[in-house]
Design a protein around this motif. Sequence first.
Motif, mmCIF file in Angstrom:
data_model
loop_
_atom_site.group_PDB
_atom_site.id
_atom_site.type_symbol
_atom_site.label_atom_id
_atom_site.label_comp_id
_atom_site.label_asym_id
_atom_site.label_seq_id
_atom_site.Cartn_x
_atom_site.Cartn_y
_atom_site.Cartn_z
ATOM 1 N N MET A 28 0.837 -1.173 0.000
ATOM 2 C CA MET A 28 0.000 0.000 0.000
ATOM 3 C C MET A 28 0.889 1.246 0.000
ATOM 4 O O MET A 28 1.789 1.366 0.811
ATOM 5 C CB MET A 28 -0.876 -0.044 1.247
ATOM 6 N N ARG A 60 -1.489 0.529 7.764
ATOM 7 C CA ARG A 60 -0.482 0.172 6.767
ATOM 8 C C ARG A 60 -1.030 -0.871 5.804
ATOM 9 O O ARG A 60 -0.689 -0.887 4.629
ATOM 10 C CB ARG A 60 0.768 -0.352 7.472
ATOM 11 N N HIS A 61 -1.882 -1.774 6.305
ATOM 12 C CA HIS A 61 -2.521 -2.797 5.476
ATOM 13 C C HIS A 61 -4.030 -2.655 5.603
ATOM 14 O O HIS A 61 -4.529 -2.320 6.675
ATOM 15 C CB HIS A 61 -2.106 -4.202 5.922
ATOM 16 N N LEU A 79 -7.551 -4.793 5.009
ATOM 17 C CA LEU A 79 -8.208 -6.069 4.768
ATOM 18 C C LEU A 79 -9.684 -5.802 4.544
ATOM 19 O O LEU A 79 -10.367 -5.280 5.426
ATOM 20 C CB LEU A 79 -8.024 -7.003 5.972
ATOM 21 N N THR A 104 -9.153 0.683 12.694
ATOM 22 C CA THR A 104 -7.744 0.341 12.524
ATOM 23 C C THR A 104 -7.187 -0.104 13.864
ATOM 24 O O THR A 104 -7.544 0.457 14.904
ATOM 25 C CB THR A 104 -6.963 1.572 12.005
ATOM 26 N N ARG A 160 -1.421 -0.822 12.055
ATOM 27 C CA ARG A 160 -0.964 -1.765 11.035
ATOM 28 C C ARG A 160 -2.063 -2.330 10.158
ATOM 29 O O ARG A 160 -1.806 -2.689 9.017
ATOM 30 C CB ARG A 160 -0.202 -2.907 11.693
ATOM 31 N N LEU A 161 -3.298 -2.439 10.675
ATOM 32 C CA LEU A 161 -4.349 -3.112 9.910
ATOM 33 C C LEU A 161 -5.681 -2.403 10.068
ATOM 34 O O LEU A 161 -6.123 -2.143 11.191
ATOM 35 C CB LEU A 161 -4.494 -4.570 10.381
ATOM 36 N N LEU A 202 -6.654 -8.284 0.554
ATOM 37 C CA LEU A 202 -5.630 -7.694 1.411
ATOM 38 C C LEU A 202 -4.728 -6.827 0.549
ATOM 39 O O LEU A 202 -4.055 -7.335 -0.357
ATOM 40 C CB LEU A 202 -4.813 -8.778 2.122
ATOM 41 N N ASP A 203 -4.766 -5.538 0.813
ATOM 42 C CA ASP A 203 -3.951 -4.582 0.055
ATOM 43 C C ASP A 203 -4.132 -4.745 -1.448
ATOM 44 O O ASP A 203 -3.181 -4.706 -2.225
ATOM 45 C CB ASP A 203 -2.471 -4.712 0.429
ATOM 46 N N GLU A 217 0.755 -11.632 9.332
ATOM 47 C CA GLU A 217 1.568 -11.057 8.247
ATOM 48 C C GLU A 217 1.466 -9.520 8.254
ATOM 49 O O GLU A 217 2.470 -8.834 8.048
ATOM 50 C CB GLU A 217 1.088 -11.615 6.908
ATOM 51 N N ALA A 218 0.271 -8.996 8.489
ATOM 52 C CA ALA A 218 0.074 -7.551 8.518
ATOM 53 C C ALA A 218 0.785 -6.913 9.706
ATOM 54 O O ALA A 218 1.140 -5.734 9.670
ATOM 55 C CB ALA A 218 -1.412 -7.214 8.569
#
Length: 157
Positions: free
Chosen positions: A1, A76-77, A79, A110, A115-116, A135-136, A154-155
């Motif tokens: 992203m 940052r990611h 979903l 968030t 992060r997500l 995802l992204d 992972e995120a």
Amino acid sequence: MPKAAVWDEAEAKDIICRHDGREGSMLPILHDLQGVFGCIPPAAVRLVADALNLTRAEVHGVISFYHDFREQPAGRHVLKLCRAEACQSMDGERLARELLDRLGLEWGDTTPDGRLTVEATYCLGLCACAPSAMLDGEPVARLTPASLQDIVREAGR
């Protein structure tokens, strides 16, 4: 992203001016603003309203109606979990609720570490592989509790 730019009123005005005279320009303007700044902050709402001779309420109404627009930067990611019928029929709602509860989030929120972001979407066209997500911008099919856990892990990296 891609990383969002810091708010810059001159740049926002330039984005708006690129659409001058274009019929139906509000959505393209909003998409471009969000693409650059990661969201559509209140200062941008005022600029768009002034440029298009609309009220701020009218612009805000469009932003709040469409799920892809946001007033705060996403994590940052991102979903996006599908909530359409096929995914619902394959237990997608339960999976989503368990994930949101585990993360302490509601739709569109968030994680505290930034992060997500978890958002709802209504059909990704992966109905035969339900439940699905994105995802992204990358599709993820046949979600399971384990695969969702992997996505979150992972995120978090």
